[in-house]
Design a protein around this motif. Structure first.
Motif, PDB file in Angstrom:
ATOM      1  N   LEU A   1       0.791  -1.313   0.101  1.00  9.13           N
ATOM      2  CA  LEU A   1      -0.002  -0.093   0.055  1.00  9.13           C
ATOM      3  C   LEU A   1       0.690   1.171   0.011  1.00  9.13           C
ATOM      4  O   LEU A   1       1.932   1.372   0.815  1.00  9.13           O
ATOM      5  CB  LEU A   1      -1.022  -0.007   1.301  1.00  9.13           C
ATOM      6  N   ASP A   2       0.582   2.011  -0.780  1.00  9.24           N
ATOM      7  CA  ASP A   2       1.113   3.520  -0.684  1.00  9.24           C
ATOM      8  C   ASP A   2       0.886   4.179   0.606  1.00  9.24           C
ATOM      9  O   ASP A   2      -0.475   3.888   1.259  1.00  9.24           O
ATOM     10  CB  ASP A   2       0.384   4.478  -1.928  1.00  9.24           C
ATOM     11  N   THR A   3       1.614   5.066   0.988  1.00  9.42           N
ATOM     12  CA  THR A   3       1.431   5.639   2.292  1.00  9.42           C
ATOM     13  C   THR A   3       0.158   6.628   2.657  1.00  9.42           C
ATOM     14  O   THR A   3      -0.379   6.672   3.516  1.00  9.42           O
ATOM     15  CB  THR A   3       2.578   6.368   3.026  1.00  9.42           C
ATOM     16  N   ASN A   4      -0.153   6.948   1.117  1.00  9.92           N
ATOM     17  CA  ASN A   4      -1.294   7.865   1.180  1.00  9.92           C
ATOM     18  C   ASN A   4      -2.575   7.312   0.686  1.00  9.92           C
ATOM     19  O   ASN A   4      -3.389   7.537  -0.098  1.00  9.92           O
ATOM     20  CB  ASN A   4      -1.003   8.968   0.241  1.00  9.92           C
ATOM     21  N   TYR A   5      -2.671   5.795   0.955  1.00  9.36           N
ATOM     22  CA  TYR A   5      -3.681   5.010   0.403  1.00  9.36           C
ATOM     23  C   TYR A   5      -5.011   5.582   0.790  1.00  9.36           C
ATOM     24  O   TYR A   5      -5.175   6.027   1.920  1.00  9.36           O
ATOM     25  CB  TYR A   5      -3.535   3.662   0.656  1.00  9.36           C
ATOM     26  N   ASP A   6      -6.030   5.557  -0.033  1.00 12.91           N
ATOM     27  CA  ASP A   6      -7.586   5.965   0.431  1.00 12.91           C
ATOM     28  C   ASP A   6      -8.318   4.860   0.969  1.00 12.91           C
ATOM     29  O   ASP A   6      -9.211   5.135   1.729  1.00 12.91           O
ATOM     30  CB  ASP A   6      -8.270   6.528  -0.761  1.00 12.91           C
ATOM     31  N   ASP A   7      -8.207   3.751   0.538  1.00 11.53           N
ATOM     32  CA  ASP A   7      -8.763   2.622   1.160  1.00 11.53           C
ATOM     33  C   ASP A   7      -7.864   1.211   0.913  1.00 11.53           C
ATOM     34  O   ASP A   7      -7.119   1.275   0.293  1.00 11.53           O
ATOM     35  CB  ASP A   7      -9.978   2.256   0.179  1.00 11.53           C
ATOM     36  N   VAL A   8      -8.136   0.213   1.648  1.00 10.44           N
ATOM     37  CA  VAL A   8      -7.414  -1.239   1.507  1.00 10.44           C
ATOM     38  C   VAL A   8      -8.020  -1.882   0.550  1.00 10.44           C
ATOM     39  O   VAL A   8      -8.892  -2.949   0.869  1.00 10.44           O
ATOM     40  CB  VAL A   8      -7.303  -1.817   2.906  1.00 10.44           C
ATOM     41  N   ASN A   9      -7.449  -1.725  -0.715  1.00 10.71           N
ATOM     42  CA  ASN A   9      -8.059  -2.734  -1.894  1.00 10.71           C
ATOM     43  C   ASN A   9      -6.851  -2.547  -2.905  1.00 10.71           C
ATOM     44  O   ASN A   9      -5.778  -2.064  -2.886  1.00 10.71           O
ATOM     45  CB  ASN A   9      -9.309  -1.900  -2.064  1.00 10.71           C
TER      46      ASN A   9
ATOM     47  N   ALA B   1      -6.985  -1.179  -5.811  1.00  4.30           N
ATOM     48  CA  ALA B   1      -7.114   0.023  -6.822  1.00  4.30           C
ATOM     49  C   ALA B   1      -5.841   0.179  -6.997  1.00  4.30           C
ATOM     50  O   ALA B   1      -5.018   0.547  -5.958  1.00  4.30           O
ATOM     51  CB  ALA B   1      -8.057   0.958  -6.379  1.00  4.30           C
ATOM     52  N   ALA B   2      -5.481   0.786  -8.281  1.00  3.70           N
ATOM     53  CA  ALA B   2      -4.134   1.163  -8.835  1.00  3.70           C
ATOM     54  C   ALA B   2      -3.730   2.388  -7.729  1.00  3.70           C
ATOM     55  O   ALA B   2      -2.508   2.472  -7.375  1.00  3.70           O
ATOM     56  CB  ALA B   2      -3.941   1.546 -10.061  1.00  3.70           C
ATOM     57  N   GLU B   3      -4.652   3.352  -7.485  1.00  2.07           N
ATOM     58  CA  GLU B   3      -4.143   4.489  -6.786  1.00  2.07           C
ATOM     59  C   GLU B   3      -3.759   4.254  -5.323  1.00  2.07           C
ATOM     60  O   GLU B   3      -2.934   5.107  -4.544  1.00  2.07           O
ATOM     61  CB  GLU B   3      -5.227   5.675  -6.729  1.00  2.07           C
ATOM     62  N   ASN B   4      -4.087   3.198  -4.969  1.00  4.04           N
ATOM     63  CA  ASN B   4      -3.685   2.765  -3.378  1.00  4.04           C
ATOM     64  C   ASN B   4      -2.462   2.035  -3.521  1.00  4.04           C
ATOM     65  O   ASN B   4      -1.824   1.638  -2.268  1.00  4.04           O
ATOM     66  CB  ASN B   4      -4.659   1.970  -2.774  1.00  4.04           C
ATOM     67  N   GLN B   5      -1.764   1.453  -4.600  1.00  7.27           N
ATOM     68  CA  GLN B   5      -0.784   0.607  -4.398  1.00  7.27           C
ATOM     69  C   GLN B   5       0.490   1.294  -4.575  1.00  7.27           C
ATOM     70  O   GLN B   5       0.799   2.316  -5.340  1.00  7.27           O
ATOM     71  CB  GLN B   5      -0.814  -0.463  -5.690  1.00  7.27           C
ATOM     72  N   LEU B   6       1.522   0.887  -3.874  1.00 10.79           N
ATOM     73  CA  LEU B   6       2.804   1.423  -3.804  1.00 10.79           C
ATOM     74  C   LEU B   6       3.775   0.929  -5.231  1.00 10.79           C
ATOM     75  O   LEU B   6       4.400   1.904  -5.643  1.00 10.79           O
ATOM     76  CB  LEU B   6       3.797   0.968  -2.657  1.00 10.79           C
ATOM     77  N   CYS B   7       3.352  -0.029  -5.734  1.00  7.26           N
ATOM     78  CA  CYS B   7       4.416  -0.617  -6.788  1.00  7.26           C
ATOM     79  C   CYS B   7       3.567   0.231  -8.181  1.00  7.26           C
ATOM     80  O   CYS B   7       2.582   0.220  -8.345  1.00  7.26           O
ATOM     81  CB  CYS B   7       4.073  -2.019  -7.100  1.00  7.26           C
TER      82      CYS B   7
END
Length: 224
Positions: free
Chosen positions: A93-101, A103-109
């Motif tokens: 998860l990206d440190t600024n994730y919106d939700d735990v799923n 979705a591309a915007e939540n992924q660190l990679c």
């Protein structure tokens, strides 16, 4: 702190109760590359290969940009015995994730190479398995830096079905921590010191079969 984020602080032992012994250990050094390794090695005891010491690597991103190949020979691998199978995975998860799923915007990679799959719901906790899509991985090390905040089960390795074994490795020259080293060609992989201790303990079990995944793995790694 949210209930989800509190889960990440649970004892590792509690998070790993469901792990099946040995069946996933081989992922630590990507055993799928063995065929390419054997095809590319001449088998001489004097031969060596470039490898990354995961205990020195800091995930600086040089592995993804300095390799002479268009696609870096360096990929991330997962050591399942060290993984906590966390819902809140700092390697995923990206440190600024919106939700735990997923979705591309939540992924660190940046290439979605870390694959998240649900394992089970136990005692009110959700457990996930994280594997690496080697074809998608670019060796940037972002997941390695993130995972280091927790269990450190993700790390980078030079894949020898890809590496051309340059006399002077461009990544080794650029490595800020001198994590690149030469290891015997017949055992061209390195595991973390913590992981090696786990594997050696399993090897000490007299009932361990010769074809056990742990035994196979240790025959491929350079002992520290």
């Amino acid at each position: 702190m949210s209930d989800r984020k509190q889960q990440a602080a649970l004892p590792v032992a509690d998070r790993r109760e469901f792990m099946v012994r040995g069946t996933r250990v081989a992922g630590a050094i990507a055993l799928g590359t063995l065929g390419g390794l054997l095809a590319g090695s001449h088998g001489g005891a004097e031969e060596t290969r470039w490898q990354i010491d995961p205990d020195k690597c800091i995930g600086c991103s040089h592995c993804s940009t300095y390799c002479v190949l268009d696609e870096s020979a360096v990929k991330c691998v997962q050591c399942f015995d060290m993984c906590g199978y966390c819902d809140i995975c700092t390697g995923y998860l990206d440190t600024n994730y919106d939700d735990v799923n997923t979705a591309a915007e939540n992924q660190l990679c940046p290439t979605a190479a870390v694959v998240r799959e649900f394992v089970e719901d136990k005692a009110g906790q959700r457990f996930y398995q994280y594997t690496i899509d080697e074809d998608a991985c670019i060796g940037c090390g972002k997941c390695v830096k993130g995972c280091a905040l927790m269990n450190g089960s993700l790390y980078l390795q030079v894949m020898h079905d890809r590496c051309v074994n340059c006399n002077e490795c461009a990544i080794a020259r650029a490595c800020p921590t001198q994590a690149y080293t030469r290891v015997p060609a017949e055992k061209p992989y390195l595991v973390k010191a913590q992981a090696q201790s786990l594997y050696e303990s399993k090897l000490a079990d007299e009932a361990l079969a010769e074809d056990d995944p742990v035994a196979k793995l240790m025959r491929m790694v350079t002992m520290r």
